[in-house]
Design a protein around this motif. Structure first.
Motif, PDB file in Angstrom:
ATOM      1  N   ALA A  37       0.842  -1.034   0.029  1.00  0.00           N
ATOM      2  CA  ALA A  37      -0.072   0.171   0.250  1.00  0.00           C
ATOM      3  C   ALA A  37       0.846   1.449  -0.029  1.00  0.00           C
ATOM      4  CB  ALA A  37      -1.078  -0.004   1.093  1.00  0.00           C
ATOM      5  N   PHE A  38       1.884   1.201   0.795  1.00  0.00           N
ATOM      6  CA  PHE A  38       2.924   2.475   0.618  1.00  0.00           C
ATOM      7  C   PHE A  38       4.018   2.095   0.343  1.00  0.00           C
ATOM      8  CE2 PHE A  38      -0.196   2.657   4.291  1.00  0.00           C
ATOM      9  CZ  PHE A  38      -0.852   3.908   4.124  1.00  0.00           C
ATOM     10  N   ARG A  39       4.158   1.598  -1.095  1.00  0.00           N
ATOM     11  CA  ARG A  39       5.363   1.182  -1.655  1.00  0.00           C
ATOM     12  C   ARG A  39       6.147   2.324  -1.609  1.00  0.00           C
ATOM     13  NH1 ARG A  39       4.316  -2.838  -6.171  1.00  0.00           N
ATOM     14  NH2 ARG A  39       3.004  -1.191  -6.879  1.00  0.00           N
ATOM     15  N   GLY A  40       7.511   2.328  -1.358  1.00  0.00           N
ATOM     16  CA  GLY A  40       8.630   3.338  -1.479  1.00  0.00           C
ATOM     17  C   GLY A  40       9.745   3.147  -0.793  1.00  0.00           C
ATOM     18  N   VAL A  41      10.647   3.889  -1.013  1.00  0.00           N
ATOM     19  CA  VAL A  41      11.870   3.794  -0.430  1.00  0.00           C
ATOM     20  C   VAL A  41      11.759   3.865   1.193  1.00  0.00           C
ATOM     21  CG1 VAL A  41      14.281   4.767  -0.025  1.00  0.00           C
ATOM     22  CG2 VAL A  41      13.234   4.674  -2.260  1.00  0.00           C
ATOM     23  N   PRO A  42      11.143   4.749   1.918  1.00  0.00           N
ATOM     24  CA  PRO A  42      10.992   4.765   3.154  1.00  0.00           C
ATOM     25  C   PRO A  42      10.265   3.603   3.866  1.00  0.00           C
ATOM     26  CG  PRO A  42       9.901   6.831   2.396  1.00  0.00           C
ATOM     27  CD  PRO A  42      10.328   5.782   1.192  1.00  0.00           C
ATOM     28  N   THR A  43       9.354   2.973   3.319  1.00  0.00           N
ATOM     29  CA  THR A  43       8.599   1.651   3.593  1.00  0.00           C
ATOM     30  C   THR A  43       9.590   0.655   3.502  1.00  0.00           C
ATOM     31  OG1 THR A  43       6.492   2.570   2.638  1.00  0.00           O
ATOM     32  CG2 THR A  43       6.411   0.208   3.419  1.00  0.00           C
ATOM     33  N   THR A  44      10.145   0.417   2.356  1.00  0.00           N
ATOM     34  CA  THR A  44      11.106  -0.838   2.316  1.00  0.00           C
ATOM     35  C   THR A  44      12.189  -0.699   3.193  1.00  0.00           C
ATOM     36  OG1 THR A  44      10.676  -1.145   0.092  1.00  0.00           O
ATOM     37  CG2 THR A  44      12.872  -1.902   0.709  1.00  0.00           C
ATOM     38  N   SER A  45      12.894   0.695   3.673  1.00  0.00           N
ATOM     39  CA  SER A  45      13.837   0.588   4.503  1.00  0.00           C
ATOM     40  C   SER A  45      13.478   0.419   5.735  1.00  0.00           C
ATOM     41  CB  SER A  45      14.466   2.267   4.561  1.00  0.00           C
ATOM     42  OG  SER A  45      14.905   2.359   3.103  1.00  0.00           O
ATOM     43  N   ALA A  46      12.355   0.938   6.268  1.00  0.00           N
ATOM     44  CA  ALA A  46      11.653   0.670   7.528  1.00  0.00           C
ATOM     45  C   ALA A  46      11.539  -0.804   7.720  1.00  0.00           C
ATOM     46  CB  ALA A  46      10.312   1.219   7.649  1.00  0.00           C
ATOM     47  N   LEU A  47      10.976  -1.558   6.653  1.00  0.00           N
ATOM     48  CA  LEU A  47      10.706  -3.170   6.862  1.00  0.00           C
ATOM     49  C   LEU A  47      12.188  -3.842   6.996  1.00  0.00           C
ATOM     50  CD1 LEU A  47       7.937  -3.733   4.026  1.00  0.00           C
ATOM     51  CD2 LEU A  47       7.691  -3.921   6.463  1.00  0.00           C
ATOM     52  N   PRO A  89      16.777   1.518 -10.564  1.00  0.00           N
ATOM     53  CA  PRO A  89      17.604   1.107  -9.535  1.00  0.00           C
ATOM     54  C   PRO A  89      16.770   1.298  -8.047  1.00  0.00           C
ATOM     55  CG  PRO A  89      19.183   2.746 -10.235  1.00  0.00           C
ATOM     56  CD  PRO A  89      18.157   2.503 -11.142  1.00  0.00           C
ATOM     57  N   GLU A  90      16.151   2.482  -8.336  1.00  0.00           N
ATOM     58  CA  GLU A  90      15.406   2.800  -6.952  1.00  0.00           C
ATOM     59  C   GLU A  90      14.014   1.955  -6.784  1.00  0.00           C
ATOM     60  OE1 GLU A  90      14.777   7.217  -6.072  1.00  0.00           O
ATOM     61  OE2 GLU A  90      12.624   6.380  -5.812  1.00  0.00           O
ATOM     62  N   ARG A  91      13.566   1.482  -7.914  1.00  0.00           N
ATOM     63  CA  ARG A  91      12.352   0.837  -7.852  1.00  0.00           C
ATOM     64  C   ARG A  91      12.718  -0.804  -7.377  1.00  0.00           C
ATOM     65  NH1 ARG A  91       6.800   1.304  -8.740  1.00  0.00           N
ATOM     66  NH2 ARG A  91       6.046  -0.869  -8.857  1.00  0.00           N
ATOM     67  N   ALA A  92      13.973  -0.891  -7.833  1.00  0.00           N
ATOM     68  CA  ALA A  92      14.605  -2.477  -7.570  1.00  0.00           C
ATOM     69  C   ALA A  92      14.867  -2.752  -6.375  1.00  0.00           C
ATOM     70  CB  ALA A  92      15.789  -2.711  -8.522  1.00  0.00           C
ATOM     71  N   TYR A  93      15.281  -1.606  -5.661  1.00  0.00           N
ATOM     72  CA  TYR A  93      15.538  -1.703  -4.039  1.00  0.00           C
ATOM     73  C   TYR A  93      14.223  -1.698  -3.503  1.00  0.00           C
ATOM     74  CZ  TYR A  93      16.326   0.065   0.535  1.00  0.00           C
ATOM     75  OH  TYR A  93      16.253   0.164   1.729  1.00  0.00           O
ATOM     76  N   VAL A  94      13.307  -1.020  -3.748  1.00  0.00           N
ATOM     77  CA  VAL A  94      11.833  -1.028  -3.214  1.00  0.00           C
ATOM     78  C   VAL A  94      11.345  -2.283  -3.136  1.00  0.00           C
ATOM     79  CG1 VAL A  94       9.533  -0.104  -3.221  1.00  0.00           C
ATOM     80  CG2 VAL A  94      11.527   1.539  -3.546  1.00  0.00           C
ATOM     81  N   VAL A  95      11.301  -2.807  -4.535  1.00  0.00           N
ATOM     82  CA  VAL A  95      10.378  -4.084  -4.452  1.00  0.00           C
ATOM     83  C   VAL A  95      11.522  -5.450  -4.231  1.00  0.00           C
ATOM     84  CG1 VAL A  95       9.731  -5.905  -6.358  1.00  0.00           C
ATOM     85  CG2 VAL A  95       9.325  -3.518  -6.700  1.00  0.00           C
TER      86      VAL A  95
END
Ligand SMILES: Nc1ncnc2c1ncn2[C@@H]1O[C@H](COP(=O)(O)OP(=O)(O)O)[C@@H](O)[C@H]1O
Ligand SMILES: [Mg+2]
Lengths: 203, 233
Positions: A37-47, A89-95
């Motif tokens: 739902a909140f796909r993005g760099v901050p969410t992935t980093s937090a996870l 690359p940013e999107r790759a990191y997020v996913v």
């Protein structure tokens, strides 16, 4: 020796060990929804941060954490390459980062949750469905047999592959798939007999 | 002591695609087993496992009946299985939970309700077999001897009146098969023991020699084992 790729329970007294099964599962579900739902760099980093904290608090050994990721390694590399190519690359990191985090969190769950507790919880949750003919103990037992069955099947697979290799038949998939299927089915029957003999499922 | 009766028991099995459509696995057998320790001996394929399995309903007679403490195995299967424990040759299939203590706890589910109490009871069971240090281990990482000991502990934890063991020591090394043999022969329960270990058979109270689905000798282990040694090949 076979080991379950999803990891096995490790005794401990951490907060994560003591949390109720339902809370932990709910947490996993909520985090998965948040990741999408909140796909993005901050969410992935937090996870990822949460996953690392979870591993440390729950006492997941580094080797086990690595093993839980290894199974998906090829898929993740492809996914990362594809995402980088298509969207950067940013999107790759997020996913891929979110996938890694969720896999690690699932490993934290299996490492800190005793199967017996999981079975108790499942039995409790299914209790209301008893009047529709559901037998919670049997569902729970099937669940634990499945978990037990994973490493066992891997062990049988390794043995039959070695046996095929010893006969120089390792290029012939039938030479090890046939005995593998036969042995897994035979094992399932023997387990059925053993459960029957222990009076499990009689009540 | 319990009592196991075979009354005109015949077991036939259909063999589709075989040279004959049906084979007789157990020929008409009538037995009254009241001794504490009963050995079943005989060559591979003679019918020992089938006789053992009849005692707790894993195999049902085609004709005739099997009674345990007067209960018909075919009609009162649940009650009979509560009284008859069964130990298989390969403990791997018998251990159904991922860890040692969980497997024992599974056996105790009917007797001990609370989870904490059950874990404590399971720990006691493990301690009485010298297995307490393995409590949290995955059953996967145990040796063959430890697995068989655990399987037996799991069955005995349900407190059966009769224990049937089908070649429980066949897969074990000498030391482990002695240990398991001593354990089984020292039980207070009635024991039906199918085995190729003639030393174990000699320590029982009665022995049955099975050949081609029939009991061909029945009596004191010394006589029956001597007969087997004379006639085997
Ligand atoms: N369900 C069955 N179908 C066909 N044959 C069977 C079946 N059960 C047993 N048999 C045959 O009956 C014989 C006796 O088997 P078993 O009781 O396992 O002997 P033992 O334990 O003494 O080796 C064997 O030849 C076996 O192949
Ligand atoms: Mg047999």
């Amino acid at each position: 020796m076979g080991f379950s790729p999803i990891g096995e329970y490790r005794p401990g007294t951490s907060v994560l060990h003591r949390l109720p099964v339902g809370t932990k599962l709910l947490g996993l579900v909520v985090l998965s929804i948040l990741a999408v739902a909140f796909r993005g760099v901050p969410t992935t980093s937090a996870l990822l941060g949460l996953a690392v904290i979870g591993c440390v608090v729950g006492g997941v050994p580094v080797r086990r954490a690595a093993r839980s990721l290894r199974g998906m390694l090829v898929a993740m590399v492809f996914l990362a390459a594809y995402q980088t190519w298509q969207r950067g690359p940013e999107r790759a990191y997020v996913v891929v980062g979110a996938l890694v985090a969720l896999l690690l969190l699932a490993t934290v769950f299996t490492t800190t949750t005793q199967v017996e507790r999981m079975i108790d919880a499942i039995t409790r949750w299914l209790e209301p469905f008893r009047r529709f003919g559901v037998r919670p103990e049997l569902v729970a037992l099937a669940f634990s047999l499945m978990i037990r069955g994973i490493p066992l099947t891997l062990e049988i697979a390794a043995e039959t592959r070695d046996a095929a290799r010893a006969r120089g038949l390792d290029r012939n998939p039938r030479a090890y798939l046939t005995p593998l299927v036969i042995r897994v089915v035979a094992h399932a029957r023997a387990t059925g007999d053993a459960l029957h003999a222990r009076g499990i499922g009689d009540d | 002591m319990s009592r196991i009766e075979f009354d005109g028991v015949v077991v036939r099995a259909v063999t589709p695609g075989g040279p004959v459509p049906e084979i007789t696995v157990v020929q008409e057998t009538t037995l009254d087993l009241t001794e504490q320790r009963i050995a079943l001996i005989g060559p591979n394929g003679s019918g020992k496992s089938t006789l053992a399995r009849l005692v707790n309903g894993l195999v049902e007679p085609t004709t005739g009946q099997v009674l345990v403490e007067g209960l018909d195995v075919a009609k009162k299967g649940r009650e009979v299985r509560r009284r008859v424990g069964f130990v298989f040759t390969d403990p791997t299939a018998q251990l159904v939970m991922p860890t040692v203590i969980e497997d024992i706890a599974l056996s105790l589910r009917h007797q001990v309700r609370g989870r904490e109490e059950r874990a404590a009871a399971a720990r006691n069971v493990l301690a009485s077999y010298g297995l307490e240090e393995l409590a949290e281990r995955s059953v996967h990482t145990l040796s063959g001897g430890q697995r068989q000991l655990l399987a037996i502990a799991g069955v005995l934890a349900t407190d059966p009146a009769v224990l049937v063991a089908d070649e429980p020591t066949t897969l074990l090394d000498l030391r482990n098969s002695r240990k398991i043999g001593d354990l089984l022969l020292g039980l207070s329960q009635q024991l039906v023991l199918a085995t190729h270990d003639l030393d174990l058979a000699l320590r029982c109270d009665r022995a049955l020699l099975v050949d081609q689905g029939a009991v061909v000798a029945d009596g004191s282990p010394a006589e029956v084992v001597a007969h087997y040694r004379r006639t085997a090949g």
